[in-house]
Design an enzyme around this catalytic site. Structure first.
Site, PDB file in Angstrom:
ATOM      1  N   LYS A 246     -18.174  59.837 -41.795  1.00  0.00           N
ATOM      2  CA  LYS A 246     -19.255  59.007 -42.163  1.00  0.00           C
ATOM      3  C   LYS A 246     -19.175  58.057 -40.901  1.00  0.00           C
ATOM      4  O   LYS A 246     -18.453  57.370 -40.519  1.00  0.00           O
ATOM      5  CB  LYS A 246     -18.895  57.926 -43.421  1.00  0.00           C
ATOM      6  CG  LYS A 246     -19.925  57.197 -43.672  1.00  0.00           C
ATOM      7  CD  LYS A 246     -19.524  56.276 -44.847  1.00  0.00           C
ATOM      8  CE  LYS A 246     -20.706  55.498 -45.379  1.00  0.00           C
ATOM      9  NZ  LYS A 246     -21.225  54.561 -44.339  1.00  0.00           N
ATOM     10  N   ARG A 251     -29.135  54.649 -39.385  1.00  0.00           N
ATOM     11  CA  ARG A 251     -29.515  55.949 -40.058  1.00  0.00           C
ATOM     12  C   ARG A 251     -30.969  56.159 -39.397  1.00  0.00           C
ATOM     13  O   ARG A 251     -31.604  55.099 -39.062  1.00  0.00           O
ATOM     14  CB  ARG A 251     -29.903  55.767 -41.376  1.00  0.00           C
ATOM     15  CG  ARG A 251     -30.366  56.790 -42.453  1.00  0.00           C
ATOM     16  CD  ARG A 251     -29.299  57.830 -42.419  1.00  0.00           C
ATOM     17  NE  ARG A 251     -29.718  58.763 -43.575  1.00  0.00           N
ATOM     18  CZ  ARG A 251     -29.484  59.179 -44.555  1.00  0.00           C
ATOM     19  NH1 ARG A 251     -29.041  57.912 -45.156  1.00  0.00           N
ATOM     20  NH2 ARG A 251     -29.973  60.181 -45.309  1.00  0.00           N
ATOM     21  N   ARG A 266     -34.129  53.267 -41.405  1.00  0.00           N
ATOM     22  CA  ARG A 266     -33.911  53.378 -42.698  1.00  0.00           C
ATOM     23  C   ARG A 266     -35.095  52.574 -43.339  1.00  0.00           C
ATOM     24  O   ARG A 266     -35.790  52.864 -44.741  1.00  0.00           O
ATOM     25  CB  ARG A 266     -32.796  52.833 -43.171  1.00  0.00           C
ATOM     26  CG  ARG A 266     -32.316  53.184 -44.585  1.00  0.00           C
ATOM     27  CD  ARG A 266     -30.857  53.350 -44.908  1.00  0.00           C
ATOM     28  NE  ARG A 266     -30.533  52.587 -46.006  1.00  0.00           N
ATOM     29  CZ  ARG A 266     -29.375  52.219 -46.286  1.00  0.00           C
ATOM     30  NH1 ARG A 266     -28.421  52.639 -45.547  1.00  0.00           N
ATOM     31  NH2 ARG A 266     -29.112  51.855 -47.566  1.00  0.00           N
ATOM     32  N   GLU A 294     -27.428  60.212 -37.669  1.00  0.00           N
ATOM     33  CA  GLU A 294     -27.038  58.676 -37.684  1.00  0.00           C
ATOM     34  C   GLU A 294     -27.047  58.585 -36.154  1.00  0.00           C
ATOM     35  O   GLU A 294     -26.487  59.532 -35.159  1.00  0.00           O
ATOM     36  CB  GLU A 294     -25.715  58.530 -38.198  1.00  0.00           C
ATOM     37  CG  GLU A 294     -24.969  57.072 -38.188  1.00  0.00           C
ATOM     38  CD  GLU A 294     -25.310  56.482 -39.376  1.00  0.00           C
ATOM     39  OE1 GLU A 294     -26.168  56.797 -40.315  1.00  0.00           O
ATOM     40  OE2 GLU A 294     -24.727  55.397 -39.658  1.00  0.00           O
ATOM     41  N   PHE A 333     -27.402  65.322 -39.453  1.00  0.00           N
ATOM     42  CA  PHE A 333     -26.534  66.085 -40.325  1.00  0.00           C
ATOM     43  C   PHE A 333     -27.547  66.716 -41.377  1.00  0.00           C
ATOM     44  O   PHE A 333     -27.077  67.222 -42.346  1.00  0.00           O
ATOM     45  CB  PHE A 333     -25.561  65.121 -41.008  1.00  0.00           C
ATOM     46  CG  PHE A 333     -26.021  63.652 -41.644  1.00  0.00           C
ATOM     47  CD1 PHE A 333     -27.179  63.597 -42.487  1.00  0.00           C
ATOM     48  CD2 PHE A 333     -26.042  62.497 -40.565  1.00  0.00           C
ATOM     49  CE1 PHE A 333     -27.582  62.317 -42.985  1.00  0.00           C
ATOM     50  CE2 PHE A 333     -26.411  61.394 -41.046  1.00  0.00           C
ATOM     51  CZ  PHE A 333     -27.083  61.219 -42.254  1.00  0.00           C
ATOM     52  N   ARG A 411     -30.374  57.120 -54.480  1.00  0.00           N
ATOM     53  CA  ARG A 411     -29.067  57.090 -54.298  1.00  0.00           C
ATOM     54  C   ARG A 411     -28.452  57.740 -55.386  1.00  0.00           C
ATOM     55  O   ARG A 411     -27.888  57.296 -56.545  1.00  0.00           O
ATOM     56  CB  ARG A 411     -28.564  55.444 -54.348  1.00  0.00           C
ATOM     57  CG  ARG A 411     -27.176  55.381 -54.021  1.00  0.00           C
ATOM     58  CD  ARG A 411     -26.930  53.934 -54.009  1.00  0.00           C
ATOM     59  NE  ARG A 411     -27.495  52.884 -53.214  1.00  0.00           N
ATOM     60  CZ  ARG A 411     -27.167  52.848 -51.903  1.00  0.00           C
ATOM     61  NH1 ARG A 411     -26.149  53.597 -51.381  1.00  0.00           N
ATOM     62  NH2 ARG A 411     -27.988  52.258 -51.028  1.00  0.00           N
ATOM     63  N   LYS A 417     -20.039  58.703 -50.801  1.00  0.00           N
ATOM     64  CA  LYS A 417     -19.299  58.181 -49.342  1.00  0.00           C
ATOM     65  C   LYS A 417     -17.960  57.799 -50.030  1.00  0.00           C
ATOM     66  O   LYS A 417     -17.814  56.892 -51.015  1.00  0.00           O
ATOM     67  CB  LYS A 417     -20.366  57.089 -48.941  1.00  0.00           C
ATOM     68  CG  LYS A 417     -20.569  56.108 -49.724  1.00  0.00           C
ATOM     69  CD  LYS A 417     -21.357  55.036 -49.389  1.00  0.00           C
ATOM     70  CE  LYS A 417     -21.983  53.926 -50.301  1.00  0.00           C
ATOM     71  NZ  LYS A 417     -22.837  53.264 -49.775  1.00  0.00           N
TER      72      LYS A 417
HETATM   73  P1  AMP Z   1     -23.518  52.559 -46.816  1.00  0.00           P
HETATM   74  O1  AMP Z   1     -24.397  52.213 -45.623  1.00  0.00           O
HETATM   75  O2  AMP Z   1     -22.094  52.341 -46.809  1.00  0.00           O
HETATM   76  O3  AMP Z   1     -24.316  52.561 -48.013  1.00  0.00           O
HETATM   77  O4  AMP Z   1     -23.409  54.456 -46.325  1.00  0.00           O
HETATM   78  C1  AMP Z   1     -24.550  55.153 -46.418  1.00  0.00           C
HETATM   79  C2  AMP Z   1     -25.032  55.389 -44.807  1.00  0.00           C
HETATM   80  O5  AMP Z   1     -24.047  55.965 -44.094  1.00  0.00           O
HETATM   81  C3  AMP Z   1     -26.287  56.255 -44.569  1.00  0.00           C
HETATM   82  O6  AMP Z   1     -27.463  55.572 -44.942  1.00  0.00           O
HETATM   83  C4  AMP Z   1     -26.168  56.551 -43.196  1.00  0.00           C
HETATM   84  O7  AMP Z   1     -26.834  55.538 -42.296  1.00  0.00           O
HETATM   85  C5  AMP Z   1     -24.714  56.461 -43.092  1.00  0.00           C
HETATM   86  N1  AMP Z   1     -24.114  57.693 -42.678  1.00  0.00           N
HETATM   87  C6  AMP Z   1     -22.861  57.963 -41.937  1.00  0.00           C
HETATM   88  N2  AMP Z   1     -22.581  59.172 -41.505  1.00  0.00           N
HETATM   89  C7  AMP Z   1     -23.520  59.958 -42.610  1.00  0.00           C
HETATM   90  C8  AMP Z   1     -23.193  61.381 -42.824  1.00  0.00           C
HETATM   91  N3  AMP Z   1     -22.623  62.296 -42.191  1.00  0.00           N
HETATM   92  N4  AMP Z   1     -24.210  61.635 -43.995  1.00  0.00           N
HETATM   93  C9  AMP Z   1     -25.080  60.738 -44.514  1.00  0.00           C
HETATM   94  N5  AMP Z   1     -25.001  59.373 -44.330  1.00  0.00           N
HETATM   95  C10 AMP Z   1     -24.270  59.101 -43.233  1.00  0.00           C
END
Ligand code: AMP
Length: 556
Positions: A246, A251, A266, A294, A333, A411, A417
C-alpha cells in the site's frame, strides 16, 4: 423543452425510484434522435456530455440580469425568491410571465436539440464581445420559453443544478427501460463513451457495443475497505487474493491516447501539469490505455511519505530544482481499458495480465509488484507480507480478490487495506461533553491528556470514536460521579479514566496544552487496568514525534 420540464417536474414530485425511472423512460421514448441525445444529457443536470470539456461561462449574475430584462422584475424580488428556493432556476421560474397566447397555442419551439445547439453557441462565444454574445443567446433561449417551468429548467441545466432527486444511475435505468436493454450494458456504455446522450441513442439503435472508449473521461476510482491487523482474518477466507504494497502517495488515473495524456486525481480533476515526468513516461507508451495507480515521491531508491509529495501539489510552476529535488513515479496497479477493450468487467487476474503485457516500465513508470495469496492462507502469511511491505517503507498491505471486476466509485469488500497505527498512547480523560444526535444523552466526547515533566496533565486531543454504545453509557454514569467543574462547554472530570488511543500522525499544534495534536485519534480501549499516574508522558510524545520525522527523513 416544455415536455422535458413537465417530465422533470413529475420526477421531482415522485419519491419512489421506480416511478421516477418510468416517467423518464416514457418521456425518452417519445423523442426523436437529436432530442433524445440532448435530453438524456440534460437529465444528468449538465448542458454537455461528461467527456465534453466545454463550459457555458455563464454566471448567476448574468442569467439574473438577462431574465430581469426580459420579464421586467427587480433584483430584490429575485433575491428573495432565490433565498427561498436556494436555486436560481426555480427562483426565475416564479417570476416569469410568458405571453399567454404563446403558451397555449404555439408548438414547442425550444426543443432539447435546439437548446443544446444554443448552449454550444454560448460555449463557442469568443473574443472581445464574447460576454455580449453569450447574453444575446441566453436571451434568445429564455424568450423562446413558453412556460415558466421551461425557463426554470433551461436555467437549471445551464447552472448544472437540476434538483429532481435523480442520480446518474437512475437515468441509466430509465434508458435501459425505454429501449429494452440491460442496465449493466447502459452503465458500461456510459462509462466507456463518457456520454449518456450518445449511449441513449445507441441503446435505441441497438448499437451499444459499438461505442468507442472515450479516452480523457475519468472513471471513478475503486476503493478499499479496512481490515484490522490481527491473528485472524475471517474476511479473507474462501477466496483467492493478491497482495500488493500500500503506497503512501496520491491516487491517480492516467489516460494515455497517443500524445494526449491526462492524469486524474481521486476527485477526478486533471493534475497532469503537476507531474511532467510522469506525463513523458506515459507518452512514451505506444498503447492507448486507462491506468490506475499511485503517484509516489522517491529518493535514493526509497519511497518518501506522502507529506513530502504535498509540496509538489497545487504548484503550477514547477522549477527544475523542485523536479530534481522531489522526483515522482507512477506505480500502476490496474488497467481499466487497453486500446478498444474496456476491462472493468474482467476479473482482476485478467486485468493484471493485460496490464503486464501493455505497459513498458521506465524510470517514472512502474508496475506494482503483486503476489498471489492462496485460498485459506494462514494469518501468519498475511502478517509476514504486511511486515515486508512496512520494511520497504510502505504504509501497509492491500489485498484484492483476484476474481472480481473493477467497481468504480465503490468501497467494497473486494479490495481490502491493512494498516497499523504508528503507535498508541495511554492518556487520561480530563473533560467530557454531551454528544450529538443519538448520542445527545450520553457523554461521548472526551478531551484527554498526557503527563508533563512536572506531573501536570496536558491536553493533547479529543476523541469521539472507537467505543461501543454500552461502553459509552457505562462511562457516562462514571463521569457524572467524577464531575469537578466546568471547562468551557465541557464538564471537567477527575482524571481517573485511562484510554488507549490510536492516531495517524502526531503534529505540533497550539490547540492543546501539550503543544501537540493527534490526527484521526480513535479509542482503542478503556484501560481500567492502568492507573492514571502510569499514563504516557510528554517525553514519550516527543519521542514518537521525533521518530515520525526521522521516518520521513525530515529534520524537526
Ligand atoms: P485509504 O486512503 O487509507 O482509504 O486507502 C486507499 C488508498 O490507498 C487508495 O485510494 C490509493 O490511493 C491508495 N493505495 C496505495 N497503494 C494501493 C494499491 N496497491 N492498490 C490500491 N490502492 C492503493
Amino acid at each position: 423543452m416544455r415536455h422535458f420540464a413537465h417530465a422533470a417536474r413529475r420526477v421531482a414530485a415522485q419519491r419512489g425510484k421506480l416511478e421516477k425511472v418510468a416517467i423518464i423512460a416514457e418521456y425518452l421514448r417519445t423523442l426523436d434522435d437529436d432530442d433524445l441525445v440532448a435530453a438524456a444529457r440534460f437529465f444528468t443536470g449538465t448542458p454537455f456530455a461528461a467527456r465534453d470539456e466545454r463550459s457555458l461561462n455563464l454566471g448567476g449574475r448574468t442569467i439574473a440580469a438577462v431574465a430581469g430584462r426580459i420579464w421586467n422584475f427587480e433584483r430584490a424580488r429575485l433575491a428573495e425568491q432565490y433565498r427561498e428556493s436556494g436555486d436560481l432556476g426555480t427562483a426565475i421560474g416564479t417570476l416569469v410571465r410568458p405571453a399567454l397566447d404563446l403558451a397555449l397555442f404555439a408548438p414547442e419551439t425550444l426543443t432539447p436539440a435546439r437548446l443544446a445547439a444554443e448552449f454550444a453557441a454560448i460555449a463557442a462565444a469568443a473574443g472581445k464581445h464574447a460576454g455580449r454574445t453569450r447574453e444575446a443567446i441566453l436571451e434568445r433561449i429564455l424568450r423562446a420559453c413558453t412556460e415558466p417551468d421551461e425557463a426554470a429548467y433551461a436555467v437549471k441545466i445551464a447552472t448544472g443544478d437540476l434538483r429532481i432527486g435523480v442520480r446518474e444511475g437512475l437515468i441509466n435505468e430509465a434508458i435501459a427501460q425505454a429501449f429494452d436493454v440491460t442496465e449493466a450494458r447502459v452503465r458500461r456504455a456510459v462509462m466507456a463513451s463518457g456520454d449518456i446522450g450518445a449511449t441513449a441513442l445507441a441503446a435505441r439503435r441497438g448499437t451499444l457495443d459499438e461505442l468507442r472508449i472515450a479516452y480523457g473521461t475519468p472513471i471513478a476510482a475503486m476503493l478499499a475497505s479496512p481490515i484490522v491487523h490481527g491473528e485472524r482474518y475471517p474476511e479473507l477466507a474462501d477466496a483467492a487474493w493478491i497482495t500488493e504494497d500500500k503506497y503512501d502517495g496520491i491516487r491517480a488515473q492516467a489516460h494515455v491516447d497517443g500524445e494526449t495524456v491526462r492524469i486524474f486525481s481521486r476527485t477526478l480533476s486533471d493534475v497532469a501539469a503537476s507531474y511532467p515526468e510522469i506525463v513523458s513516461a506515459l507518452r512514451a507508451q505506444r498503447t492507448r490505455m486507462i491506468l490506475d495507480g499511485e503517484i509516489v515521491a522517491w529518493r535514493d531508491g526509497g519511497v518518501l511519505p506522502f507529506r513530502t509529495l504535498q509540496s509538489r501539489l497545487q504548484r503550477k510552476n514547477l522549477d527544475a530544482h523542485l523536479l530534481a529535488e522531489l522526483p515522482v513515479k507512477f506505480v500502476v496497479f490496474d488497467a481499466l481499458a487497453i486500446e478498444d477493450d474496456l476491462l472493468i468487467d474482467e476479473p482482476l487476474a485478467m486485468r493484471r495480465m493485460r496490464l503486464a503485457d501493455a505497459v513498458r516500465p521506465n524510470e517514472n513508470l512502474e508496475l506494482a509488484p503483486f503476489a498471489a495469496l492462496e485460498t485459506g492462507s494462514p494469518a501468519s502469511e498475511v502478517n509476514a507480507r504486511f511486515d515486508a511491505a512496512r520494511a520497504r517503507g510502505h504504509e501497509g498491505l492491500m489485498l484484492k480478490r483476484s476474481d472480481t471486476p473493477y467497481t468504480p466509485g465503490r468501497r467494497g469488500k473486494a479490495w481490502r487495506k491493512l494498516k497499523r497505527e504508528l503507535a498508541t498512547l495511554d492518556v487520561v480523560i480530563v473533560a467530557v461533553e454531551w454528544g450529538h444526535g443519538k448520542r445527545a444523552r450520553v457523554l461521548s466526547d472526551y478531551t484527554f491528556a498526557v503527563r508533563g515533566g512536572d506531573g501536570s496533565l496536558l491536553t493533547i486531543g479529543k476523541a469521539y470514536t472507537g467505543l461501543t454504545d454500552a461502553e459509552i453509557a457505562d462511562l457516562t454514569s462514571r463521569f457524572l460521579a467524577l464531575e469537578i467543574g466546568r471547562r468551557g462547554r465541557a464538564i471537567a472530570v477527575e482524571p481517573r479514566i485511562v484510554l488507549e488511543v490510536a492516531f495517524d500522525v502526531v503534529q505540533r499544534s497550539d490547540l492543546h496544552e501539550s503543544g501537540y495534536a493527534l490526527r484521526f485519534p480513535r479509542i482503542v480501549r478503556i484501560r481500567d487496568d492502568k492507573p492514571p499516574d502510569e499514563i504516557d508522558t510528554l517525553a514519550r510524545v516527543d519521542e514518537i514525534h521525533a521518530a515520525m520525522l526521522e521516518r520521513e527523513r525530515l529534520t524537526p
